[in-house]
Design a protein around this motif. Sequence first.
Motif, PDB file in Angstrom:
ATOM      1  N   THR A  50       0.829  -1.207   0.000  1.00 10.30           N
ATOM      2  CA  THR A  50       0.000   0.000   0.000  1.00 10.30           C
ATOM      3  C   THR A  50       0.867   1.262   0.000  1.00 10.30           C
ATOM      4  O   THR A  50       0.599   2.207  -0.729  1.00 10.30           O
ATOM      5  CB  THR A  50      -0.955  -0.002   1.207  1.00 10.30           C
ATOM      6  OG1 THR A  50      -1.729  -1.206   1.171  1.00 10.30           O
ATOM      7  CG2 THR A  50      -1.886   1.188   1.187  1.00 10.30           C
TER       8      THR A  50
ATOM      9  N   SER B 266     -11.898  -9.988   3.384  1.00 13.04           N
ATOM     10  CA  SER B 266     -13.274  -9.552   3.660  1.00 13.04           C
ATOM     11  C   SER B 266     -14.267 -10.576   3.114  1.00 13.04           C
ATOM     12  O   SER B 266     -14.001 -11.240   2.108  1.00 13.04           O
ATOM     13  CB  SER B 266     -13.533  -8.182   3.045  1.00 13.04           C
ATOM     14  OG  SER B 266     -13.525  -8.261   1.639  1.00 13.04           O
TER      15      SER B 266
ATOM     16  N   SER C  11     -16.881 -10.215   1.409  1.00 11.41           N
ATOM     17  CA  SER C  11     -17.317  -9.946   0.041  1.00 11.41           C
ATOM     18  C   SER C  11     -16.339 -10.497  -1.002  1.00 11.41           C
ATOM     19  O   SER C  11     -16.723 -10.770  -2.135  1.00 11.41           O
ATOM     20  CB  SER C  11     -17.503  -8.443  -0.165  1.00 11.41           C
ATOM     21  OG  SER C  11     -16.277  -7.764   0.018  1.00 11.41           O
TER      22      SER C  11
ATOM     23  N   ARG D 103      -7.461  -6.796  -2.543  1.00 10.03           N
ATOM     24  CA  ARG D 103      -8.833  -6.455  -2.941  1.00 10.03           C
ATOM     25  C   ARG D 103      -9.700  -6.138  -1.722  1.00 10.03           C
ATOM     26  O   ARG D 103     -10.558  -5.273  -1.781  1.00 10.03           O
ATOM     27  CB  ARG D 103      -9.465  -7.600  -3.727  1.00 10.03           C
ATOM     28  CG  ARG D 103      -9.013  -7.697  -5.145  1.00 10.03           C
ATOM     29  CD  ARG D 103      -9.817  -8.745  -5.860  1.00 10.03           C
ATOM     30  NE  ARG D 103      -9.335  -8.952  -7.206  1.00 10.03           N
ATOM     31  CZ  ARG D 103      -9.826  -9.860  -8.015  1.00 10.03           C
ATOM     32  NH1 ARG D 103     -10.814 -10.645  -7.625  1.00 10.03           N
ATOM     33  NH2 ARG D 103      -9.343  -9.999  -9.232  1.00 10.03           N
ATOM     34  N   SER D 104      -9.469  -6.848  -0.649  1.00  9.54           N
ATOM     35  CA  SER D 104     -10.213  -6.586   0.589  1.00  9.54           C
ATOM     36  C   SER D 104      -9.950  -5.180   1.104  1.00  9.54           C
ATOM     37  O   SER D 104     -10.746  -4.625   1.849  1.00  9.54           O
ATOM     38  CB  SER D 104      -9.832  -7.584   1.685  1.00  9.54           C
ATOM     39  OG  SER D 104     -10.277  -8.866   1.363  1.00  9.54           O
ATOM     40  N   ARG D 105      -8.833  -4.622   0.701  1.00 13.94           N
ATOM     41  CA  ARG D 105      -8.454  -3.263   1.114  1.00 13.94           C
ATOM     42  C   ARG D 105      -8.722  -2.253  -0.003  1.00 13.94           C
ATOM     43  O   ARG D 105      -8.097  -1.212  -0.080  1.00 13.94           O
ATOM     44  CB  ARG D 105      -7.000  -3.236   1.547  1.00 13.94           C
ATOM     45  CG  ARG D 105      -6.856  -3.873   2.935  1.00 13.94           C
ATOM     46  CD  ARG D 105      -5.537  -4.525   3.145  1.00 13.94           C
ATOM     47  NE  ARG D 105      -5.410  -5.147   4.446  1.00 13.94           N
ATOM     48  CZ  ARG D 105      -5.887  -6.328   4.785  1.00 13.94           C
ATOM     49  NH1 ARG D 105      -6.592  -7.020   3.939  1.00 13.94           N
ATOM     50  NH2 ARG D 105      -5.692  -6.838   5.984  1.00 13.94           N
ATOM     51  N   GLU D 106      -9.662  -2.646  -0.888  1.00  9.94           N
ATOM     52  CA  GLU D 106     -10.130  -1.762  -1.963  1.00  9.94           C
ATOM     53  C   GLU D 106      -9.070  -1.423  -3.004  1.00  9.94           C
ATOM     54  O   GLU D 106      -9.120  -0.365  -3.624  1.00  9.94           O
ATOM     55  CB  GLU D 106     -10.739  -0.477  -1.388  1.00  9.94           C
ATOM     56  CG  GLU D 106     -11.837  -0.701  -0.374  1.00  9.94           C
ATOM     57  CD  GLU D 106     -13.032  -1.473  -0.930  1.00  9.94           C
ATOM     58  OE1 GLU D 106     -13.397  -1.246  -2.086  1.00  9.94           O
ATOM     59  OE2 GLU D 106     -13.585  -2.314  -0.189  1.00  9.94           O
ATOM     60  N   LEU D 107      -8.098  -2.305  -3.194  1.00  8.30           N
ATOM     61  CA  LEU D 107      -7.094  -2.127  -4.236  1.00  8.30           C
ATOM     62  C   LEU D 107      -7.403  -3.091  -5.377  1.00  8.30           C
ATOM     63  O   LEU D 107      -7.813  -4.230  -5.144  1.00  8.30           O
ATOM     64  CB  LEU D 107      -5.690  -2.390  -3.685  1.00  8.30           C
ATOM     65  CG  LEU D 107      -5.237  -1.454  -2.566  1.00  8.30           C
ATOM     66  CD1 LEU D 107      -3.941  -1.957  -1.951  1.00  8.30           C
ATOM     67  CD2 LEU D 107      -5.072  -0.038  -3.086  1.00  8.30           C
ATOM     68  N   ASN D 108      -7.200  -2.650  -6.592  1.00  5.56           N
ATOM     69  CA  ASN D 108      -7.503  -3.474  -7.761  1.00  5.56           C
ATOM     70  C   ASN D 108      -6.318  -4.388  -8.074  1.00  5.56           C
ATOM     71  O   ASN D 108      -5.456  -4.052  -8.877  1.00  5.56           O
ATOM     72  CB  ASN D 108      -7.841  -2.589  -8.960  1.00  5.56           C
ATOM     73  CG  ASN D 108      -8.315  -3.404 -10.138  1.00  5.56           C
ATOM     74  OD1 ASN D 108      -8.700  -4.554  -9.992  1.00  5.56           O
ATOM     75  ND2 ASN D 108      -8.264  -2.816 -11.312  1.00  5.56           N
TER      76      ASN D 108
END
Length: 184
Positions: free
Chosen positions: A25, A81, A83, A137-142
Amino acid sequence: MNQIILSSSEIQDEKTIAAATQRITLALASQSIVFVEAMGKTVPTLIEAGEKSADQDLVLASALAEGLRTYYAQLAQQIISPSVFRETRSLLSGLFEELSDFLKGLYLLGQFNDHARRMVSSYGERSSCVLIAHVLRSRELNAVPFSERELFLEIGGLRLELESLLDKKSIPVVPLSLRPALGF
């Protein structure tokens, strides 16, 4: 282009994976490709499974592979996550089914040469790609895991795909063993 290499010791459990994710990140100021080794002690277990299978002990080989599947699935459930977890579980399940079939092939052949050793080891890196990409992805990264068997056959196409993903601001997560073939 920023290359981030995650060694097996950097992704061996929940705590180290969290630290590795933080490192990725922080490095995202520029385009990044993440190269991963197999998680923790996965490779020695996979090698043992391959050897046992070739030595006609498919039951023990299958038990070793199933232990890895369970470990990856449980770890994924803890750090990914809900989702994203369903897709993670599906991809990991497919990889370990493929490994099971490969071990059955080794059992039938009764031999475990260097090529078979590399193929068995690749399941560790490929599983780690899925896990790390889905944590991101769970941390909103593509992030996009490169874990399909076909990747090993088409290096030129993989290089083009990586460049395309980087242009789209995605984060490719690639087995470390492919790094030299890709020219990085």
